[in-house]
Scaffold this active site. Sequence first.
Site, PDB file in Angstrom:
ATOM      1  N   LYS A 132       0.628  -1.295  -0.117  1.00 54.25           N
ATOM      2  CA  LYS A 132      -0.050  -0.078   0.028  1.00 54.25           C
ATOM      3  C   LYS A 132       0.687   1.422   0.016  1.00 54.25           C
ATOM      4  O   LYS A 132       0.773   1.981  -0.661  1.00 54.25           O
ATOM      5  CB  LYS A 132      -1.126   0.000   1.368  1.00 54.25           C
ATOM      6  CG  LYS A 132      -2.534  -0.128   0.921  1.00 54.25           C
ATOM      7  CD  LYS A 132      -3.236   0.287   2.440  1.00 54.25           C
ATOM      8  CE  LYS A 132      -4.541  -0.560   2.273  1.00 54.25           C
ATOM      9  NZ  LYS A 132      -5.392  -0.351   3.396  1.00 54.25           N
TER      10      LYS A 132
ATOM     11  N   CYS B   6     -19.269  -0.235   7.579  1.00 55.43           N
ATOM     12  CA  CYS B   6     -19.608   0.699   8.755  1.00 55.43           C
ATOM     13  C   CYS B   6     -21.205   0.277   9.325  1.00 55.43           C
ATOM     14  O   CYS B   6     -21.077  -0.341  10.353  1.00 55.43           O
ATOM     15  CB  CYS B   6     -19.701   2.115   8.477  1.00 55.43           C
ATOM     16  SG  CYS B   6     -17.945   2.599   8.296  1.00 55.43           S
TER      17      CYS B   6
ATOM     18  N   THR C 206     -13.761   3.961  14.831  1.00 55.89           N
ATOM     19  CA  THR C 206     -15.111   3.778  15.371  1.00 55.89           C
ATOM     20  C   THR C 206     -14.841   2.866  16.500  1.00 55.89           C
ATOM     21  O   THR C 206     -14.447   1.668  16.348  1.00 55.89           O
ATOM     22  CB  THR C 206     -16.313   3.569  14.449  1.00 55.89           C
ATOM     23  OG1 THR C 206     -16.205   4.192  13.292  1.00 55.89           O
ATOM     24  CG2 THR C 206     -17.562   3.320  15.145  1.00 55.89           C
TER      25      THR C 206
HETATM   26  P1  NAD Z   1      -9.416  -0.037   6.466  1.00 59.16           P
HETATM   27  O1  NAD Z   1      -9.524  -1.691   7.040  1.00 59.16           O
HETATM   28  O2  NAD Z   1      -9.741   0.267   4.875  1.00 59.16           O
HETATM   29  O3  NAD Z   1      -7.838   0.614   6.833  1.00 59.16           O
HETATM   30  C1  NAD Z   1      -7.156   0.509   7.917  1.00 59.16           C
HETATM   31  C2  NAD Z   1      -5.568   0.456   7.710  1.00 59.16           C
HETATM   32  O4  NAD Z   1      -4.979   0.436   9.129  1.00 59.16           O
HETATM   33  C3  NAD Z   1      -5.149  -0.544   6.771  1.00 59.16           C
HETATM   34  O5  NAD Z   1      -4.564  -0.021   5.604  1.00 59.16           O
HETATM   35  C4  NAD Z   1      -4.058  -1.199   7.754  1.00 59.16           C
HETATM   36  O6  NAD Z   1      -3.048  -1.914   7.059  1.00 59.16           O
HETATM   37  C5  NAD Z   1      -3.571  -0.127   8.731  1.00 59.16           C
HETATM   38  N1  NAD Z   1      -3.170  -0.556   9.840  1.00 59.16           N
HETATM   39  C6  NAD Z   1      -3.569  -1.567  10.782  1.00 59.16           C
HETATM   40  N2  NAD Z   1      -2.877  -1.584  11.918  1.00 59.16           N
HETATM   41  C7  NAD Z   1      -1.913  -0.627  11.839  1.00 59.16           C
HETATM   42  C8  NAD Z   1      -0.632  -0.130  12.749  1.00 59.16           C
HETATM   43  N3  NAD Z   1      -0.455  -0.784  13.918  1.00 59.16           N
HETATM   44  N4  NAD Z   1       0.092   0.793  12.183  1.00 59.16           N
HETATM   45  C9  NAD Z   1      -0.279   1.636  10.939  1.00 59.16           C
HETATM   46  N5  NAD Z   1      -1.278   1.087  10.130  1.00 59.16           N
HETATM   47  C10 NAD Z   1      -2.038   0.039  10.656  1.00 59.16           C
HETATM   48  O7  NAD Z   1     -10.136   1.052   7.501  1.00 59.16           O
HETATM   49  P2  NAD Z   1     -11.143   1.912   6.945  1.00 59.16           P
HETATM   50  O8  NAD Z   1     -12.444   1.809   6.466  1.00 59.16           O
HETATM   51  O9  NAD Z   1     -10.454   3.187   6.865  1.00 59.16           O
HETATM   52  O10 NAD Z   1     -11.702   2.390   8.735  1.00 59.16           O
HETATM   53  C11 NAD Z   1     -11.042   2.860   9.699  1.00 59.16           C
HETATM   54  C12 NAD Z   1     -11.819   3.179  11.057  1.00 59.16           C
HETATM   55  O11 NAD Z   1     -12.719   4.197  10.602  1.00 59.16           O
HETATM   56  C13 NAD Z   1     -12.579   1.966  11.442  1.00 59.16           C
HETATM   57  O12 NAD Z   1     -12.878   2.028  12.842  1.00 59.16           O
HETATM   58  C14 NAD Z   1     -14.137   2.230  10.961  1.00 59.16           C
HETATM   59  O13 NAD Z   1     -15.193   1.626  11.396  1.00 59.16           O
HETATM   60  C15 NAD Z   1     -14.084   3.872  10.793  1.00 59.16           C
HETATM   61  N6  NAD Z   1     -14.698   4.359   9.816  1.00 59.16           N
HETATM   62  C16 NAD Z   1     -14.850   3.993   8.457  1.00 59.16           C
HETATM   63  C17 NAD Z   1     -15.695   4.736   7.678  1.00 59.16           C
HETATM   64  C18 NAD Z   1     -15.567   4.174   5.950  1.00 59.16           C
HETATM   65  O14 NAD Z   1     -16.460   4.659   5.406  1.00 59.16           O
HETATM   66  N7  NAD Z   1     -14.740   3.347   5.734  1.00 59.16           N
HETATM   67  C19 NAD Z   1     -16.216   5.597   7.678  1.00 59.16           C
HETATM   68  C20 NAD Z   1     -16.260   6.312   9.281  1.00 59.16           C
HETATM   69  C21 NAD Z   1     -15.653   5.761  10.242  1.00 59.16           C
END
Ligand code: NAD
Length: 439
Positions: free
Chosen positions: A35, A260, A121
């Site tokens: 990534k 979500c 979240t």
């Molecule tokens: P995602 O799974 O797309 O991305 C998470 C990223 O974090 C991944 O690229 C992973 O490799 C990285 N990661 C994991 N552990 C790590 C670490 N120790 N150090 C650095 N990077 C690390 O997740 P997302 O969809 O972006 O969601 C993230 C959070 O936001 C969740 O809690 C989700 O519920 C919330 N959220 C998501 C959305 C949405 O539309 N996707 C909207 C609002 C809130």
Amino acid sequence: MKIAVLGTGYVGLSTGVCLSEIGHEVICIDIDEDKVNRLRQGFSPIYEPGLEQLLMNNMNAERLHFTTSHKDAFGKSEIIIIAVGTPQQEDGSADLSYLDKAALDIAAHLMHDAIIVLKSTVPVGTNERIKKILLENCREGVKIEIVSNPEFLRQGSAIFDTMNADRIVIGSECKEASEKVREMYLPLNVPILLTSTRSAEMIKYASNAFLATKISFINEIANVCEAVGANIEEVAAGMGKDKRIGEAFLQAGIGYGGSCFPKDVKALLHTVKSFGIDFFMLQETVSINEHQRERLVIKALNRFGQLQGKRFAILGLAFKPDTDDMREAPSINIASSLTSLGAEVVAYDPVAIENAKKVIGDSILYVNSVEEAAKDADAVFIVTEWKEVKQINLSKLTATMKQPIIFDGRNCFEEDNIRTCPTIEYYPIGKPFIIIKNS
Ligand code: NAD
């Protein structure tokens, strides 16, 4: 300000890109090397309108950097934003292991005072838990404060939503930390709400639970409309004009999906249970959604009797348009039900096919166009309302099908348009079906 963002998923990457766009110096860290390598070359690992352009602009302006090294990232950062995943566990609760690991990564490498912002979240009480991990593991003399800052962006319009948020919620027991985070967001010029930590955590879950319930409510009304001969679009338009109800989230369909709503609703139910209370309405929201996903298959069974040996096209696989995200997409349930009932399924999506293959596997065939999918099909199932699907020339498409039957889970077509077809059977959601037979 100098800001580090942990996690470059939908939330972390959109946040990092937008914060650099408003002038901050941002470094994004991810443990996924592929990534980070792609991002360093200016390619976004996710499909989001407008994202790649801002990515390039801000990388060229040297305000936006990517790394896999936590040590490099925290060097000078005043604010560290955690945006790692909090996926659903089998019992419905949120998996906080990525978050705990992120906190340990911060503690291991942070050499100076910083504000830690929790954007993922998380259930009520998690900010306190993360603060405890940080305090127990940070180097002596390093001071941290924690701020809850839940994210409300929608996939498919993540950049627009971040730049034009309805509100930004900042929850902390430390006034200075809240103020600093408020200052970070000020250039966006959007409403900012300061709350307690626990209220901020609850606002996120309460908002998603309400929106999911609004979707399940309108889907139930759509099913009633079908039974009584009303039209859900007219009903929703009439309801939405009432300012107390509002027009948003009144589009009936085949249920919510994505990363979500399903997981957040279940996580809230899990929290509620752990406090020894019930939330009956939210439980119904979930079961209504599960039934609604089967709606098109039930319509097909009613129409055909049995589905063995039929060839069906699925148009749209992503959980919604303008994203390649397949998490909890209704297409997964529909494809699985159709194949288990003996049908052959051919599917098309403009951007989600590679992700769909990982979830649905090779039980269905994937093709590169709407036309290829529909050719010789006994019926078309419209599952995601992509623009190109809404712009289909129905007369041309149905002419190539074995039987001109359409089950539309997203109500993509106006009645006038459907009636231009010389022959069609069109089954929408919450509206009377239309049958035109070639005489
Ligand atoms: P995602 O799974 O797309 O991305 C998470 C990223 O974090 C991944 O690229 C992973 O490799 C990285 N990661 C994991 N552990 C790590 C670490 N120790 N150090 C650095 N990077 C690390 O997740 P997302 O969809 O972006 O969601 C993230 C959070 O936001 C969740 O809690 C989700 O519920 C919330 N959220 C998501 C959305 C949405 O539309 N996707 C909207 C609002 C809130």
